[in-house]
Scaffold this motif. Structure first.
Motif, PDB file in Angstrom:
ATOM      1  N   ASP A   1       0.979  -1.299  -0.168  1.00 18.55           N
ATOM      2  CA  ASP A   1       0.248   0.244  -0.153  1.00 18.55           C
ATOM      3  C   ASP A   1       1.264   1.367  -0.262  1.00 18.55           C
ATOM      4  O   ASP A   1       0.337   2.656   0.037  1.00 18.55           O
ATOM      5  CB  ASP A   1      -0.544  -0.138   1.093  1.00 18.55           C
ATOM      6  N   GLY A   2       2.574   1.421  -0.148  1.00 20.37           N
ATOM      7  CA  GLY A   2       2.986   2.389  -0.560  1.00 20.37           C
ATOM      8  C   GLY A   2       3.887   2.514   0.761  1.00 20.37           C
ATOM      9  O   GLY A   2       5.028   3.415   0.808  1.00 20.37           O
ATOM     10  N   THR A   3       3.689   1.475   2.032  1.00 21.52           N
ATOM     11  CA  THR A   3       3.842   1.678   3.313  1.00 21.52           C
ATOM     12  C   THR A   3       5.085   0.709   3.729  1.00 21.52           C
ATOM     13  O   THR A   3       5.082  -0.452   2.022  1.00 21.52           O
ATOM     14  CB  THR A   3       2.868   1.836   4.301  1.00 21.52           C
ATOM     15  N   LEU A   4       5.904   1.131   4.391  1.00 20.36           N
ATOM     16  CA  LEU A   4       7.235  -0.145   4.751  1.00 20.36           C
ATOM     17  C   LEU A   4       6.828  -0.797   6.112  1.00 20.36           C
ATOM     18  O   LEU A   4       6.732  -0.610   7.087  1.00 20.36           O
ATOM     19  CB  LEU A   4       8.128   0.287   4.958  1.00 20.36           C
ATOM     20  N   ALA A   5       7.121  -2.366   5.602  1.00 18.51           N
ATOM     21  CA  ALA A   5       7.479  -2.821   7.421  1.00 18.51           C
ATOM     22  C   ALA A   5       8.822  -2.805   7.530  1.00 18.51           C
ATOM     23  O   ALA A   5       9.739  -3.451   6.821  1.00 18.51           O
ATOM     24  CB  ALA A   5       6.809  -4.473   7.246  1.00 18.51           C
ATOM     25  N   VAL A   6       8.708  -3.094   9.234  1.00 20.95           N
ATOM     26  CA  VAL A   6      10.671  -2.725   8.949  1.00 20.95           C
ATOM     27  C   VAL A   6      10.779  -3.872  10.752  1.00 20.95           C
ATOM     28  O   VAL A   6       9.761  -3.890  11.463  1.00 20.95           O
ATOM     29  CB  VAL A   6      11.142  -1.203   9.378  1.00 20.95           C
ATOM     30  N   LEU A   7      11.950  -4.248  10.387  1.00 18.01           N
ATOM     31  CA  LEU A   7      11.810  -5.779  11.182  1.00 18.01           C
ATOM     32  C   LEU A   7      13.756  -5.484  12.239  1.00 18.01           C
ATOM     33  O   LEU A   7      14.308  -5.802  10.421  1.00 18.01           O
ATOM     34  CB  LEU A   7      11.238  -7.293  11.125  1.00 18.01           C
ATOM     35  N   PHE A   8      14.189  -5.014  12.893  1.00 19.01           N
ATOM     36  CA  PHE A   8      15.496  -5.018  13.733  1.00 19.01           C
ATOM     37  C   PHE A   8      15.691  -6.091  14.175  1.00 19.01           C
ATOM     38  O   PHE A   8      15.526  -5.336  15.681  1.00 19.01           O
ATOM     39  CB  PHE A   8      15.543  -3.413  13.734  1.00 19.01           C
ATOM     40  N   GLU A   9      16.057  -6.726  14.521  1.00 17.25           N
ATOM     41  CA  GLU A   9      15.939  -7.908  15.165  1.00 17.25           C
ATOM     42  C   GLU A   9      18.195  -7.695  15.838  1.00 17.25           C
ATOM     43  O   GLU A   9      19.089  -7.942  14.818  1.00 17.25           O
ATOM     44  CB  GLU A   9      15.947  -9.587  15.137  1.00 17.25           C
ATOM     45  N   SER A  10      18.303  -7.439  17.192  1.00 18.02           N
ATOM     46  CA  SER A  10      19.648  -7.115  16.982  1.00 18.02           C
ATOM     47  C   SER A  10      19.587  -7.946  18.472  1.00 18.02           C
ATOM     48  O   SER A  10      19.364  -7.990  19.426  1.00 18.02           O
ATOM     49  CB  SER A  10      20.303  -6.323  17.568  1.00 18.02           C
ATOM     50  N   ALA A  11      20.634  -8.790  18.890  1.00 14.97           N
ATOM     51  CA  ALA A  11      21.279  -9.111  20.016  1.00 14.97           C
ATOM     52  C   ALA A  11      22.013  -8.352  20.979  1.00 14.97           C
ATOM     53  O   ALA A  11      21.379  -8.267  22.231  1.00 14.97           O
ATOM     54  CB  ALA A  11      22.653 -10.477  19.895  1.00 14.97           C
TER      55      ALA A  11
END
Length: 275
Positions: free
Chosen positions: A185-195
């Protein structure tokens, strides 16, 4: 009467000639030129990998067919030596087959490919290259115009993080990565997995063009803590990237953590610190 008949025949003949000129079939010369746009690549292993700044060139052969060339830094060199053209209602269609040279470094191989195109104008065209022998079947869809920002920015960003808060500055962590997905839909999903810093998740980040770069913003919650003492904290995200996604920053700011914690992902390796 005879003179009138002759004049009538002459008028009909002139009208027929004019119609013949108006109905002249378009030739490859009418669509020849450079087409500027972007590609979406798909295969058995990925879909909708977007590359901006692509160019396809169409030239006319002496036999009336079209020679199509497409050289891409990402996907190789495509040559369609004799595509056939047809026209219907002002829209031109090209179909043909040829070869592509693809590979990495000095390991380059040639593969058969097919080509189809629907051309309304120089500014409005769609073209497709199919390479059955690469990655379980590679398809490149070329479209004229500017690449959609959400598709262009989707992908995995790898680099290092720089963490700053009230209690410390420039705490670096190498080998971090972040995944950006287009929602459709023009938007972004962001996933940042940091130990080191926890899991940051943004469901809908907005994207804007900023000169040659793209900026994106969003918000979410991050789970942080040690052992069983894990809590959720609100954060905001800001970022900017070029089209190639090799120059960027993506920053997460959690005001309620350690007097205000900011973790920024940057490309490459962390700078050396003094012993």
């Amino acid at each position: 009467m005879k003179l009138k008949t002759i004049l009538a025949v002459a008028v009909v003949a002139l009208s027929s000639a004019a119609c013949s000129e108006d109905e002249k079939q378009p030739a490859v010369a009418d669509i020849a030129g450079s087409y500027e746009g972007y590609t979406l690549a798909g295969c058995a292993y990925f879909q909708n990998t977007c590359t901006a700044g692509e160019t396809v060139v169409v030239t006319e052969n002496t036999d009336g067919t079209a020679r199509v060339t497409f050289t891409s830094d990402s996907w190789g060199e495509f040559t369609i030596p004799g595509a056939q053209m047809s026209e219907n209602g002002g829209t031109c269609t090209l179909t043909g087959s040829g070869q592509t040279k693809m590979g990495m470094g000095g390991n380059v191989s040639s593969y058969d490919c097919t080509y189809t195109a629907v051309i309304h104008s120089r500014e409005k065209a769609q073209m497709q290259f199919k390479v059955a022998g690469v990655m379980g079947g590679l398809t490149l869809d070329f479209t004229t115009g500017e690449a959609p920002a959400d598709l262009l920015l989707a992908g995995t960003y790898k680099g290092y993080t720089d963490a700053d808060c009230t209690y410390f500055q420039d705490r670096y962590t190498d080998d971090e990565s972040l995944k950006v997905t287009a929602n459709g839909d023009g938007t972004l999903a962001v996933l940042f997995e940091s130990a080191a810093w926890g899991t940051f998740k943004v469901d809908k980040a907005t994207v804007r063009k900023n000169g040659d770069n793209y900026t994106f913003t969003g918000e979410g919650t991050v789970s942080m803590g040690m052992g069983d003492n894990v809590k959720d904290y609100a954060f905001t995200m800001t970022g900017e990237s070029n089209a190639a996604k090799d120059e960027y920053y993506i920053a997460f700011n959690a005001p309620a953590v350690m007097g205000g914690l900011t973790v920024t992902l940057l490309p490459g390796k962390a700078p050396a610190t003094a012993e």
